[in-house]
Design an enzyme around this catalytic site. Structure first.
Site, PDB file in Angstrom:
ATOM      1  CB  SER A 148      -0.886   0.063   1.302  1.00  0.00           C
ATOM      2  OG  SER A 148      -2.114  -0.861   1.258  1.00  0.00           O
ATOM      3  CE  LYS A 151      -3.606   0.974  -1.175  1.00  0.00           C
ATOM      4  NZ  LYS A 151      -4.432   0.450  -0.180  1.00  0.00           N
ATOM      5  CE1 TYR A 276      -3.176  -0.962  -4.990  1.00  0.00           C
ATOM      6  CE2 TYR A 276      -4.438  -3.094  -4.930  1.00  0.00           C
ATOM      7  CZ  TYR A 276      -4.012  -1.827  -4.504  1.00  0.00           C
ATOM      8  OH  TYR A 276      -3.849  -1.934  -3.259  1.00  0.00           O
ATOM      9  CE1 TYR A 328      -3.819   0.172   4.601  1.00  0.00           C
ATOM     10  CE2 TYR A 328      -2.419  -0.541   6.316  1.00  0.00           C
ATOM     11  CZ  TYR A 328      -2.649  -0.458   4.942  1.00  0.00           C
ATOM     12  OH  TYR A 328      -1.992  -0.954   4.168  1.00  0.00           O
ATOM     13  CB  VAL A 346      -0.307  -5.443   4.516  1.00  0.00           C
ATOM     14  CG1 VAL A 346      -1.555  -4.840   4.960  1.00  0.00           C
ATOM     15  CG2 VAL A 346       0.019  -5.862   2.919  1.00  0.00           C
TER      16      VAL A 346
END
Length: 504
Positions: A148, A151, A276, A328, A346
């Site tokens: 992540s 992103k 992605y 998150y 993660v």
């Protein structure tokens, strides 16, 4: 570089005053300032030292070595980089690392099999400043996948190509308050923000839409390489397959968005998801990640290469999203307690940015219930407890250290602030300085203390305040005068009486 400046830099490195410098001494001096030997800006210097041969360099030879990096070396040696006392700052980072590394809580992510196999006790911290200073601790050269933490890069790339209006016609910019992979859209049928899975899938669909899949992947690869000062990222094929094979929720998110008409017309689900997954499967190290972060901290310019990667507006918008949505469903608490833009993943990395100063990449695979690195969050909490990096530290009085300022300069400033406050009777300012840990016995260059000035000016309330704080009653200035001597010379009878009483 002017001759006198060159001589000053040379002398600062020539600790033994032998008039000669070794290669090791030059590199050691730069390393102490945070400029490591693998810095691309030093490559020409290293080549010239090899070509010059010999083990010793005099002043003239030293000057001929510098060329394009002379400004960097001058600023580093003179302590003019953004963190001037980098050795002391690095020691503090190592202390925080040692305090944090014994935390064994959390568990490694297991929903992707390859992530579950990463050594759980690995721990790395890497810091890069906007001047290219670096400190790396622990397993800083161990590869991990972006997950992540890609992103913000995907979002920034989409912004740079298409602009804010186009991008946010397909993705929102509000925290969702839900899990990062929740099957949920906002009231407009769009993903809530670019920092959750649905939002990153959306930004993936926007990048280089007219290009082939191969060209789009090459662009992403080159983007990460440019952000990290030319370090080529790896690609973990096993993780990519593992991502794809366990991607039911991501496929569901993509179809859910297509059902609501969120994607641009003509978007293909499978290539978008593959793109992605490819971004998530790129491998970096904590050292490289901190350089990527420093490019954001530096307004989109890579500190080591000077390459302009993103515009200032792109960086501003990306950091805003990281600040509000990057951790998150712990994002609000993190913004409150730590107070800097950050993005977790993660894989165990947390990338945090202090704008106009530095970035910190903390990597430790064990995660908490929100999916954030346990040690990563703990390290950053301790960091902002010690240093004034919280976004709003400047609004309140704080005893925190500011590594952007030399400690000697801070102490000198506070000394003169205290002396001036004593001379004009400003006890509130003296209280503020005491709260920040300033010693009211500290004297200026002439040996004059706040008590000297308060006595000379007849500031009886300040004198009483200083007495309550148990300052020395008879310090002598460079001329041998005590505060009571100043009071007598200026006929400050109330002060004379107070000082005499305290002496008795």
């Amino acid at each position: 570089m002017r001759k006198n400046e060159l001589a000053s830099v040379f002398q600062a490195m020539d600790h033994d005053r032998k008039g000669k410098l070794t290669k090791d001494r030059i590199l050691e001096s730069l390393s102490n300032a945070g400029i490591l030997s693998n810095d691309v800006r030093l490559s020409a210097l290293l080549r010239r030292m090899e070509v010059a041969g010999g083990s010793l360099f005099g002043l003239k030879t030293f000057g001929s070595l510098l060329d394009s990096c002379e400004s960097l070396i001058s600023r580093a040696v003179r302590g003019e980089l953004v963190i001037p006392e980098f050795q002391a700052f690095s020691e503090s980072l190592k202390n925080i690392y040692d305090e944090t590394r014994h935390d064994a809580d959390g568990a490694v992510a297991s929903y992707i099999p390859q992530l579950a196999r990463v050594p759980a006790d690995n721990f790395a911290v890497a810091v890069s400043t906007i001047d290219g200073q670096q400190c790396v601790i622990g397993d800083a050269d161990y590869n991990f996948t972006l997950q992540s933490s890609c992103k913000p890069l995907l979002y920034a790339a989409a912004l740079e190509e298409l602009g804010v209006e186009k991008v946010h016609s397909h993705v929102g910019r509000e925290p969702s308050g839900l899990s990062f992979n929740e099957l949920s859209l906002n009231k407009d049928g769009l993903p809530h923000n670019p920092m959750i899975n649905a939002g990153a899938i959306m930004t993936s669909s926007l990048i280089r839409r007219g290009c082939s899949s191969a060209d789009r992947l090459e662009y992403l690869h080159n983007l990460v390489k440019t952000l990290s000062a030319g370090v080529t990222p790896n690609f973990n094929t096993a993780v990519w397959h593992s991502e794809r094979e366990t991607a039911d929720r991501n496929f569901a998110l993509a179809h859910h968005m297509r059902e609501h008409g969120a994607f641009p017309e003509g978007t293909q689900i499978v290539p978008t998801l593959d793109y992605y997954f490819s971004a998530c499967s790129m491998e970096v190290t904590a050292r490289t990640m901190s350089t990527i972060g420093a490019t954001f901290a530096n307004g989109g310019v890579c500190p080591s290469t000077g390459d302009k990667v993103f515009s200032e507006d792109t960086v501003k918008n990306t950091l805003s999203m990281m600040y509000s949505c990057g951790m998150y469903d712990y994002s609000g608490e993190f913004a409150f307690t730590v107070g800097i833009p950050a993005k977790s993943a993660v894989s165990g990395v947390v990338l945090a940015i202090v704008p106009n100063v530095l970035s910190i990449a903390v990597w430790s695979p064990k995660l908490d219930s929100c999916g954030n690195s346990v040690r990563g969050v703990a390290f950053l909490k301790k960091l902002v407890e010690r240093f004034s990096f919280h976004n709003y530290d400047g609004l309140v009085e704080s005893k925190k250290s500011d590594p952007r300022r030399r400690s000697a300069v801070v102490a000198t400033d506070q000394t003169y602030q205290a002396i001036y406050a004593a001379s004009v009777g400003d006890t509130n300012e003296l209280k503020r300085l005491v709260a920040r840990g300033h010693d009211l016995n500290t004297a200026d260059y002439d040996g004059r203390t706040p008590l000297h000035l308060a006595a000379a000016e007849g500031q009886i309330e300040v004198v009483r305040f200083l007495m309550r704080h148990k300052v020395h009653t008879e310090p002598k200035d460079r001329w041998g005068f005590r505060p009571i001597d100043d009071a007598k010379r200026h006929k400050r009878n109330a002060v004379i009486e107070e000082l005499s009483r305290m002496a008795a």
